[in-house]
Design an enzyme around this catalytic site. Sequence first.
Site, PDB file in Angstrom:
ATOM      1  N   ASN A 131      43.098  37.448  46.523  1.00 55.31           N
ATOM      2  CA  ASN A 131      43.057  36.496  45.414  1.00 55.31           C
ATOM      3  C   ASN A 131      41.638  36.113  45.002  1.00 55.31           C
ATOM      4  O   ASN A 131      41.402  35.035  44.471  1.00 55.31           O
ATOM      5  CB  ASN A 131      43.860  35.234  45.758  1.00 55.31           C
ATOM      6  CG  ASN A 131      45.296  35.553  46.098  1.00 55.31           C
ATOM      7  OD1 ASN A 131      45.955  36.308  45.359  1.00 55.31           O
ATOM      8  ND2 ASN A 131      45.788  35.029  47.210  1.00 55.31           N
ATOM      9  N   ARG A 132      40.687  37.006  45.258  1.00 55.57           N
ATOM     10  CA  ARG A 132      39.280  36.808  44.906  1.00 55.57           C
ATOM     11  C   ARG A 132      38.646  35.621  45.624  1.00 55.57           C
ATOM     12  O   ARG A 132      37.603  35.129  45.213  1.00 55.57           O
ATOM     13  CB  ARG A 132      39.096  36.651  43.383  1.00 55.57           C
ATOM     14  CG  ARG A 132      39.526  37.877  42.565  1.00 55.57           C
ATOM     15  CD  ARG A 132      38.727  39.110  42.990  1.00 55.57           C
ATOM     16  NE  ARG A 132      38.956  40.243  42.112  1.00 55.57           N
ATOM     17  CZ  ARG A 132      39.840  41.216  42.357  1.00 55.57           C
ATOM     18  NH1 ARG A 132      40.609  41.150  43.426  1.00 55.57           N
ATOM     19  NH2 ARG A 132      39.946  42.236  41.540  1.00 55.57           N
TER      20      ARG A 132
END
Length: 226
Positions: free
Chosen positions: A197-198
């Site tokens: 999710n970065r």
Amino acid sequence: MSATPEPGAPLGGRSNYGDRPLERADLLADPVAQFEAWVNAAIAAGVAEPLATALATADAAGTPSVRMVLIRGIGPAGIDIYTNHESRKGRDLAARPEAAATLWWPQLERQVRLSGPMHPLDPAASAAYFASRPRESQLGAWASNQGAPLVDRAALEAAVAAVAATYPPGTPIPLPPHWGGYRLTPSRWEFWQGRGNRLHDRFEYARVAAPAAAGDPGWEIRRLQP
């Protein structure tokens, strides 16, 4: 049908990263030792050209330029690369002796960034490295005016042949006066581990002016926002 997306459309190929965490407790106190550990992990993972580095410089006007180079030395004082002093990067470094570099190892979802002053190596060190290069690479260093316009491939091959005639087999090829090494001495390092999710894990090493005690490697380590 063109595969080019419409203006403003999202690009494809986006991938999510795994969940290999990087914690402060995982990091060594010395960034060079940490870098060497990650380089060795990249080699063990079979990363192609694990020492391939994007090296960024800027000219006297501040115009940036970046290219891929190979690290050819790692030590307590920093990393070494070798190139033509009259190339774009050589001219940039003569005007502004500082640089930034990035390494990316996709198999491990890891990135390392470093930046700081960059200066030419002692000619003796450059000569020793040059002598270790394959003969064909030595000839190429003499023949190529790196980055200058070239009429065609035949002109380059003719230049190499002319140098080869000057230094026939069995004759040592000396260090070209326009060629040698540079050392980037980082004042900052960053170790980046891709996460889902970065929400990546990032840690920065920043040089401190005065180490707290004898034996202190002289670096402050802090976590950065992804």
